[in-house]
Design a protein around this motif. Structure first.
Motif, PDB file in Angstrom:
ATOM      1  N   ALA A   1       0.865  -1.172   0.000  1.00 54.78           N
ATOM      2  CA  ALA A   1       0.000   0.000   0.000  1.00 54.78           C
ATOM      3  C   ALA A   1       0.903   1.223   0.000  1.00 54.78           C
ATOM      4  CB  ALA A   1      -0.894  -0.005   1.235  1.00 54.78           C
ATOM      5  N   ILE A   2       0.475   2.222  -0.731  1.00 51.80           N
ATOM      6  CA  ILE A   2       1.240   3.468  -0.774  1.00 51.80           C
ATOM      7  C   ILE A   2       0.300   4.648  -0.537  1.00 51.80           C
ATOM      8  CG2 ILE A   2       2.998   2.517  -2.306  1.00 51.80           C
ATOM      9  CD1 ILE A   2       1.762   4.035  -4.616  1.00 51.80           C
ATOM     10  N   GLY A   3       0.854   5.675   0.064  1.00 50.48           N
ATOM     11  CA  GLY A   3       0.102   6.900   0.270  1.00 50.48           C
ATOM     12  C   GLY A   3      -0.016   7.683  -1.028  1.00 50.48           C
ATOM     13  N   LEU A   4      -0.717   8.780  -0.976  1.00 52.40           N
ATOM     14  CA  LEU A   4      -0.985   9.583  -2.168  1.00 52.40           C
ATOM     15  C   LEU A   4       0.271  10.143  -2.818  1.00 52.40           C
ATOM     16  CD1 LEU A   4      -4.156  11.490  -0.904  1.00 52.40           C
ATOM     17  CD2 LEU A   4      -4.054   9.536  -2.476  1.00 52.40           C
TER      18      LEU A   4
ATOM     19  N   GLY B   1       6.537   4.086   4.430  1.00 58.17           N
ATOM     20  CA  GLY B   1       7.033   3.801   5.767  1.00 58.17           C
ATOM     21  C   GLY B   1       7.351   5.045   6.568  1.00 58.17           C
ATOM     22  N   LEU B   2       7.293   4.867   7.895  1.00 54.73           N
ATOM     23  CA  LEU B   2       7.654   5.941   8.816  1.00 54.73           C
ATOM     24  C   LEU B   2       8.131   5.297  10.117  1.00 54.73           C
ATOM     25  CD1 LEU B   2       7.759   8.986   9.497  1.00 54.73           C
ATOM     26  CD2 LEU B   2       5.396   8.781  10.308  1.00 54.73           C
ATOM     27  N   ASN B   3       9.389   5.489  10.441  1.00 56.42           N
ATOM     28  CA  ASN B   3       9.961   4.946  11.681  1.00 56.42           C
ATOM     29  C   ASN B   3       9.771   3.438  11.816  1.00 56.42           C
ATOM     30  OD1 ASN B   3      10.738   7.579  12.508  1.00 56.42           O
ATOM     31  ND2 ASN B   3       8.669   7.945  13.257  1.00 56.42           N
TER      32      ASN B   3
ATOM     33  N   PRO C   1       3.030   4.324   7.684  1.00 53.92           N
ATOM     34  CA  PRO C   1       2.739   5.673   8.195  1.00 53.92           C
ATOM     35  C   PRO C   1       1.323   5.810   8.747  1.00 53.92           C
ATOM     36  CG  PRO C   1       3.707   5.814   5.999  1.00 53.92           C
ATOM     37  CD  PRO C   1       3.447   4.366   6.281  1.00 53.92           C
ATOM     38  N   TRP C   2       0.401   5.020   8.261  1.00 51.69           N
ATOM     39  CA  TRP C   2      -1.009   5.101   8.661  1.00 51.69           C
ATOM     40  C   TRP C   2      -1.378   4.023   9.668  1.00 51.69           C
ATOM     41  CZ3 TRP C   2       0.799   4.703   3.666  1.00 51.69           C
ATOM     42  CH2 TRP C   2       0.952   3.398   3.180  1.00 51.69           C
ATOM     43  N   GLU C   3      -0.387   3.323  10.201  1.00 52.42           N
ATOM     44  CA  GLU C   3      -0.652   2.220  11.125  1.00 52.42           C
ATOM     45  C   GLU C   3      -1.574   2.662  12.258  1.00 52.42           C
ATOM     46  OE1 GLU C   3       2.072  -0.602  13.895  1.00 52.42           O
ATOM     47  OE2 GLU C   3       2.694  -0.346  11.818  1.00 52.42           O
TER      48      GLU C   3
ATOM     49  N   ASP D   1      -1.683  11.297   3.134  1.00 55.74           N
ATOM     50  CA  ASP D   1      -0.734  12.234   2.551  1.00 55.74           C
ATOM     51  C   ASP D   1       0.053  12.953   3.640  1.00 55.74           C
ATOM     52  OD1 ASP D   1       0.529  13.094   0.296  1.00 55.74           O
ATOM     53  OD2 ASP D   1      -0.832  14.756  -0.085  1.00 55.74           O
ATOM     54  N   GLY D   2       0.472  12.170   4.639  1.00 57.01           N
ATOM     55  CA  GLY D   2       1.244  12.720   5.742  1.00 57.01           C
ATOM     56  C   GLY D   2       2.721  12.400   5.629  1.00 57.01           C
ATOM     57  N   PRO D   3       3.428  12.518   6.732  1.00 61.62           N
ATOM     58  CA  PRO D   3       4.879  12.309   6.734  1.00 61.62           C
ATOM     59  C   PRO D   3       5.272  10.856   6.456  1.00 61.62           C
ATOM     60  CG  PRO D   3       4.075  12.664   8.974  1.00 61.62           C
ATOM     61  CD  PRO D   3       2.915  12.887   8.053  1.00 61.62           C
ATOM     62  N   ALA D   4       6.499  10.687   5.978  1.00 60.47           N
ATOM     63  CA  ALA D   4       7.066   9.367   5.716  1.00 60.47           C
ATOM     64  C   ALA D   4       8.583   9.492   5.656  1.00 60.47           C
ATOM     65  CB  ALA D   4       6.539   8.808   4.396  1.00 60.47           C
TER      66      ALA D   4
END
Length: 134
Positions: A9-12, A17-19, A23-25, A116-119
């Motif tokens: 899955a990928i964001g917009l 991934g994030l940390n 990112p949306w976990e 569409d947030g940080p990554a």
């Protein structure tokens, strides 16, 4: 050689991934919950080859339904894939894994999520290109 696939899955903006996590976990919205359910529906009965972080992220209640094989950087990709000849193998990602295994993946199942947030990890479209090394 197994039937090698990948689901992600990928964001917009291509976020993946994030940390060390998605990112949306933990997002309770239906499209995020459905994406996780779809991943486990499709990988059941098959092999999931992934790095340690992704392997640890598979919940205990789902482990019984798949073969999980933890990848390490010293492993030869062709020798590793050959262990599962005749099976469906999903390559679980993150850039370090897909950088090595993308050329063997014959099918990508990609979900675009409304995030569409940080990554700190991004999907690389070059992974989708067949470079003739399959």
């Amino acid at each position: 050689m197994p039937d090698v696939r990948s689901m992600c899955a990928i964001g917009l903006s291509g976020q993946i991934g994030l940390n060390g996590h998605l990112p949306w976990e933990g997002n309770p919205d239906p499209e995020f919950r459905e994406d996780v359910a779809n991943f486990f529906r499709n990988t059941r009965g098959h092999v999931l080859m992934a790095g340690p972080t992704t392997c640890r992220a598979v919940p205990a209640y789902e482990r019984q339904f798949m073969t999980i094989f933890e990848l390490r950087s010293h492993m030869d990709p062709l020798e590793t894939l050959a262990k599962f000849a005749g099976r469906v193998v999903y390559i679980g990602g993150g850039p370090p894994v897909w950088d090595v295994y993308a050329k063997y993946i014959r099918h990508w199942d990609i979900t675009r999520l409304p995030y569409d947030g940080p990554a700190d990890r991004w999907f690389n479209p070059a992974w989708l290109v067949d470079n003739g090394q399959k």
